[in-house]
Scaffold this motif. Structure first.
Motif, PDB file in Angstrom:
ATOM      1  N   ASP A  16      14.631   0.425  15.362  1.00 38.17           N
ATOM      2  CA  ASP A  16      14.617   1.102  16.659  1.00 38.17           C
ATOM      3  C   ASP A  16      15.326   2.433  16.584  1.00 38.17           C
ATOM      4  O   ASP A  16      14.879   3.434  17.140  1.00 38.17           O
ATOM      5  CB  ASP A  16      15.303   0.218  17.699  1.00 38.17           C
ATOM      6  N   LEU A  17      16.458   2.442  15.885  1.00 36.51           N
ATOM      7  CA  LEU A  17      17.237   3.674  15.809  1.00 36.51           C
ATOM      8  C   LEU A  17      16.487   4.747  15.036  1.00 36.51           C
ATOM      9  O   LEU A  17      16.512   5.922  15.409  1.00 36.51           O
ATOM     10  CB  LEU A  17      18.583   3.385  15.152  1.00 36.51           C
TER      11      LEU A  17
ATOM     12  N   HIS B 100      18.291  11.127  24.148  1.00 41.07           N
ATOM     13  CA  HIS B 100      18.159  10.009  23.218  1.00 41.07           C
ATOM     14  C   HIS B 100      19.407   9.814  22.380  1.00 41.07           C
ATOM     15  O   HIS B 100      19.642   8.728  21.866  1.00 41.07           O
ATOM     16  CB  HIS B 100      16.970  10.235  22.296  1.00 41.07           C
ATOM     17  N   GLY B 101      20.178  10.867  22.190  1.00 46.42           N
ATOM     18  CA  GLY B 101      21.357  10.769  21.353  1.00 46.42           C
ATOM     19  C   GLY B 101      21.821  12.143  20.931  1.00 46.42           C
ATOM     20  O   GLY B 101      21.433  13.151  21.502  1.00 46.42           O
ATOM     21  N   ILE B 102      22.652  12.150  19.913  1.00 46.85           N
ATOM     22  CA  ILE B 102      23.320  13.382  19.489  1.00 46.85           C
ATOM     23  C   ILE B 102      22.989  13.650  18.035  1.00 46.85           C
ATOM     24  O   ILE B 102      22.983  12.733  17.215  1.00 46.85           O
ATOM     25  CB  ILE B 102      24.849  13.233  19.651  1.00 46.85           C
ATOM     26  N   GLU B 116      21.902   7.081  21.381  1.00 49.69           N
ATOM     27  CA  GLU B 116      22.484   6.699  22.667  1.00 49.69           C
ATOM     28  C   GLU B 116      22.624   5.184  22.767  1.00 49.69           C
ATOM     29  O   GLU B 116      23.505   4.674  23.446  1.00 49.69           O
ATOM     30  CB  GLU B 116      21.590   7.238  23.784  1.00 49.69           C
ATOM     31  N   LYS B 117      21.768   4.460  22.063  1.00 51.18           N
ATOM     32  CA  LYS B 117      21.816   3.001  22.129  1.00 51.18           C
ATOM     33  C   LYS B 117      23.078   2.438  21.490  1.00 51.18           C
ATOM     34  O   LYS B 117      23.537   1.359  21.861  1.00 51.18           O
ATOM     35  CB  LYS B 117      20.587   2.411  21.430  1.00 51.18           C
ATOM     36  N   ALA B 165      24.299   7.314  12.444  1.00 45.71           N
ATOM     37  CA  ALA B 165      25.750   7.222  12.571  1.00 45.71           C
ATOM     38  C   ALA B 165      26.113   6.289  13.714  1.00 45.71           C
ATOM     39  O   ALA B 165      25.302   6.001  14.589  1.00 45.71           O
ATOM     40  CB  ALA B 165      26.348   8.603  12.816  1.00 45.71           C
ATOM     41  N   THR B 166      27.356   5.827  13.689  1.00 45.79           N
ATOM     42  CA  THR B 166      27.870   5.017  14.782  1.00 45.79           C
ATOM     43  C   THR B 166      29.330   5.361  15.015  1.00 45.79           C
ATOM     44  O   THR B 166      30.032   5.807  14.098  1.00 45.79           O
ATOM     45  CB  THR B 166      27.738   3.515  14.485  1.00 45.79           C
ATOM     46  N   LEU B 167      29.763   5.180  16.258  1.00 50.09           N
ATOM     47  CA  LEU B 167      31.170   5.419  16.590  1.00 50.09           C
ATOM     48  C   LEU B 167      31.938   4.119  16.796  1.00 50.09           C
ATOM     49  O   LEU B 167      33.113   4.144  17.165  1.00 50.09           O
ATOM     50  CB  LEU B 167      31.267   6.253  17.879  1.00 50.09           C
TER      51      LEU B 167
END
Lengths: 672, 175
Positions: A16-17, B100-102, B116-117, B165-167
């Motif tokens: 999904d990502l 959707h995100g960064i 963003e998920k 990436a993830t935070l």
């Protein structure tokens, strides 16, 4: 792009990502292109100074590289375009074992509901296992009307894709088992003859011969007479196209052979089946006149979209299956009651129940009457009037599919397009529609479209369209721009696109545009189905489009993509222009939204705002509402259920429409 | 950051105009061309991004090509590279903010996506200058962020890596 993914433990979780990644990257790219094209207008002179006069060197691993600035002008893998040879396709057909014994047919009664009248015609057990509840109902409905002391015609208004063909085939076989001397005649659009034959071979329990003029190439009346004699001589079924049928019946030939053909077609059939039965709805055509002359009372009309343009057309078909329908003993009181319920206007006379006055009143009430109570009374009476001869099924098979989102997208015209719109308003209706359709795609097409038909054919060659494309700016045409953006976004999201139009020119233009700008190829990424496309080519195009990973977009002429064409590989549908008959558009959407579809289907009906097209859209939508009111209305419905709902883009549930490049062109967004 | 020291071989092509009977000029031409090729190639799937050529080991005997007269010199050298690894912690800056995100950048890696998920506590606030915000901090353009690599893939056409990436984790987030 070649993606080589390193094995990752949580690959399922990351899919999904990664998809989000692609979508976001594509949005960014579109926005960047938008900014660049805006800057280019302002800084044209500065750009020229910055341009590098590339000195190209060929590097084996990188491609064409500029020695001065280091830019890779052309990547190594795009230099050589290799056309992989297509393997020849092999087909093997397997048929179920056929039962030769007619006695196998079950003669016991089959009860499908408490009210079911026990009949002496029964469904074959093999078919009964496969049938769904609405097909069982339809079967008993057919038995009630066609078998018995006073047989009469009837209409099956089942939604497209709900299995009318299978039900009819089962009925025909049971009917022939009881009446071996019967000679069914199936009249249908010529293009779906193959589909019917395949279905017959799949479901038949006896070996019943199927005759038609086309597979034996019977072009002359003498040859056709031979086929008719064979059909008459033994238990068999004859297939005929609508045009062929009306030509034989209403033709000018006065010879003995022609007369013999005509007589046989009028007198021999005991069962007449009309597939796509809305075709003979216009009272001024030969088709309706010729079908009325067939002598058997057993006439079955199959149509997934019975209502097309006007209420009177429905009653024309009712007259076909039940002659003088409104004057029948059972119909006259109800018709009179309806006339007393509708609003009285000074123009209308109350003298007698004339067909045209009746249908005009019904249409006016359903569309324009503000009195909801009166409207519901008329609807209830209409259903009572038709319930014995009309079996309606909305179709819940589509409820199992992932879903359908149907938008009408109103787009702001570009400056150039607005200037030209004023000119075409002087044209008469159909010319305005044709020229306007081309104009709303891109202004450079309007000149071609205005030319004569002969000139237009010349202009439609690849070379002419290509030379036209060289000099244009895509964003001058708002629909072309929208199409490009949606195609890019859908492609990055891994979805395929269908584009429908009434006219060839817009599709040809967009096709050549893709070839020129994106480097795609017809037959690999791009496919086209139009009236000229042969049956074999359609099959190949369908198969490749649905199954090939390279396929991106298929252009379809909206009337050429009818029953029998399945394009479930696509999940995005663009309707490039407004067709006045909403059933045609619904049929086109049904090519993707049908059993076999794996994804949610999004439909974008493009309408040019502030142009004559808006009025066309309103007219078409009103026609859509009438069958909803007639067949689907219930006490619980409110007026809101039959209107277009305006939707804010942020609430549209569609990620693609939220991109800035697309959003800024949208004036209004409606959802059905 | 994970840096690798890799010994590699590369064929360097010298055009006839640069050939010279004096050895040092020829050697210089080979070295310049080598650096050029490394810069153009930028990265490889196996080794990651090329940072610098650190040592020239050998220049083997050249082979003359017919028709063009170019000479092909096999060159052996060592190179320092940086390759992304799953689970690696990096520091980058915000490049673009979308719903959707960064998109982030970190050193030679220009294509890092923070979905963003995976930022369930951050909320997107749209507008001219879009930001992601939560109770404590804010992510806007050019903010410096410490993040963990969740996955990566190699894009052959662009010759670059794309990272997810993830935070989620200790000490991760904007600095």
């Amino acid at each position: 792009m070649i993606e080589e993914e390193k094995p990752v433990k949580e690959s399922d979780g990351l899919e999904d990502l990664w998809k989000d990644f692609s979508l976001a990257a594509e949005c960014t790219k579109l926005d960047t292109n938008e900014d660049m094209s805006n800057e280019k207008d302002v800084d044209d002179e500065n750009e020229m100074d910055d341009d590098c006069n590339h000195d190209i060197r060929i590097h084996e691993d990188l491609g064409h590289v500029c020695r001065i600035c280091g830019m890779i002008v052309r990547k190594a893998e795009t230099i050589i375009d290799y056309q992989w040879k297509k393997a020849s396709r092999t087909r093997t057909n397997y048929y179920e074992s056929r039962s030769k014994d007619a006695d196998d047919i079950d003669t016991g009664a089959v009860k499908v509901s408490e009210d079911f009248i026990v009949s002496d015609i029964a469904i074959h057990p093999r078919h009964a296992k496969q049938m769904r509840p609405h097909q069982l109902e339809g079967f008993s409905f057919l038995v009630k009307n066609l078998v018995g002391d006073k047989p009469g015609g009837c209409i099956l208004a089942h939604a497209p894709g709900s299995g009318k063909t299978f039900m009819l085939i089962s009925f025909i076989q049971s009917f022939l088992a009881k009446y071996p001397s019967a000679r069914p005649l199936v009249v249908l659009p010529k293009g779906i003859l193959g589909t019917w034959k395949r279905e017959f071979q799949r479901w038949q329990v006896e070996d019943i011969p199927l005759y038609d003029f086309y597979s034996v190439k019977a072009d002359k009346r003498t040859e056709q007479l031979e086929v008719l004699k064979s059909w008459e001589a033994r238990m068999s079924i004859l297939f005929l196209g609508y045009k062929q049928f009306s030509r034989i019946i209403c033709g000018d030939g006065d010879g003995n052979i022609a007369a013999a053909c005509r007589d046989r077609l009028l007198m021999v059939p005991n069962l007449l089946i009309l597939d796509e039965g809305h075709t003979p709805r216009n009272r001024e055509t030969d088709v309706l006149a010729s079908l009325k002359r067939v002598q058997t009372p057993r006439k079955v009309v199959l149509s997934g979209t019975l209502f097309q343009n006007h209420v009177s057309e429905v009653f024309n078909i009712l007259d076909l299956v039940r002659p003088k329908f409104l004057k029948m003993e059972s119909s006259r009181p109800i018709a009179r009651r309806i006339m007393s319920q509708v609003a009285i206007s000074g123009i209308r006379s109350l003298k007698g129940v004339h067909d045209s006055a009746f249908t005009e009143s019904v249409e006016d009430t359903l569309l324009n009457d503000d009195n909801f109570t009166r409207k519901s009374h008329v609807i209830r009476s209409l259903r009572e009037l038709t319930k014995d001869v009309l079996h309606y099924y909305k179709g819940d098979i589509l409820d199992e599919l992932p879903g359908l989102v149907d938008f009408s997208v109103f787009l702001k015209l570009s400056t150039k397009q607005k200037e030209i719109v004023h000119k075409i308003e002087a044209y008469e209706k159909f010319k305005r529609s044709a020229v306007g359709t081309a104009l709303y795609i891109h202004p450079c097409l309007s000149e071609i479209s205005e030319g004569d038909a002969a000139d237009r054919a010349t202009n439609l060659t690849d070379a002419t369209v290509d030379s036209l494309i060289e000099s244009i700016i895509i964003k001058d045409g708002v629909k072309a721009k929208f199409f490009f953006n949606i195609l890019s976004l859908a492609n990055s999201a891994g979805e395929k696109l269908l584009a429908f139009s009434q006219y060839i020119l817009p599709m040809k233009f967009l096709e050549r545009l893709l070839v020129k700008r994106l480097g795609w190829h017809v037959g690999k990424e791009i496919f086209m189905i139009s009236g000229d496309t042969s049956a074999d080519d359609r099959e190949v195009a369908m198969d490749q489009f649905n199954n090939s990973a390279d396929a991106k977009v298929l252009f379809g002429s909206i009337k050429a993509c009818g029953e029998g064409i399945s394009l479930v590989g696509a999940s995005r549908v663009i309707i490039l222009d407004v067709h006045l008959n909403p059933s045609v558009t619904r049929q086109a959407i049904g090519r993707a939204f049908r059993p076999g579809q794996q994804k949610k289907v999004f439909v974008y009906r493009l309408v040019a705002a502030d142009s004559p097209e808006v009025k066309f859209h309103e007219t078409a939508f009103k026609k859509e509402v009438i069958p909803k009111l007639w067949f689907e209305w219930s006490e619980l419905c409110t007026t809101e259920d039959f209107k277009l709902n305006q939707v804010d883009i942020d609430d549209s549930e569609d990620e693609l429409l939220e991109a800035n490049a697309i959003r800024q062109d949208i004036k209004a967004l409606y959802r059905r | 950051m994970v840096f690798l020291k890799v010994e590699m071989s590369l064929n360097v092509l010298i055009s006839p105009s640069q050939l010279s009977p004096q050895g040092l000029l020829l050697r210089k031409a080979v070295i310049v061309r080598l650096l050029e090729d490394i810069a153009n190639r930028k990265a490889s799937k196996d080794h990651g991004y090329y940072i610098a050529v650190s040592e020239l080991k050998a220049i083997s005997e050249g082979k003359v090509r017919e028709l063009t007269g170019d000479v092909l010199f096999p060159v052996t050298f060592t190179c320092i590279t940086q390759k992304p690894m799953k689970g690696e912690v990096l520091v980058g800056s915000v490049d673009k903010i979308l719903k959707h995100g960064i998109f982030l950048k970190s050193g030679p890696i220009e294509s890092i996506f923070l979905s963003e998920k995976t930022m369930s506590d951050f909320k997107y606030i749209g507008g001219e200058n879009a930001v992601f915000m939560n109770e404590h901090s804010k992510l806007e353009k050019d903010t410096v962020v410490r993040f963990k690599v969740m996955g990566f893939r190699w894009m052959e056409a662009d010759r670059q890596f794309q990272l997810l990436a993830t935070l989620a984790g200790d000490y991760l987030g904007p600095l």
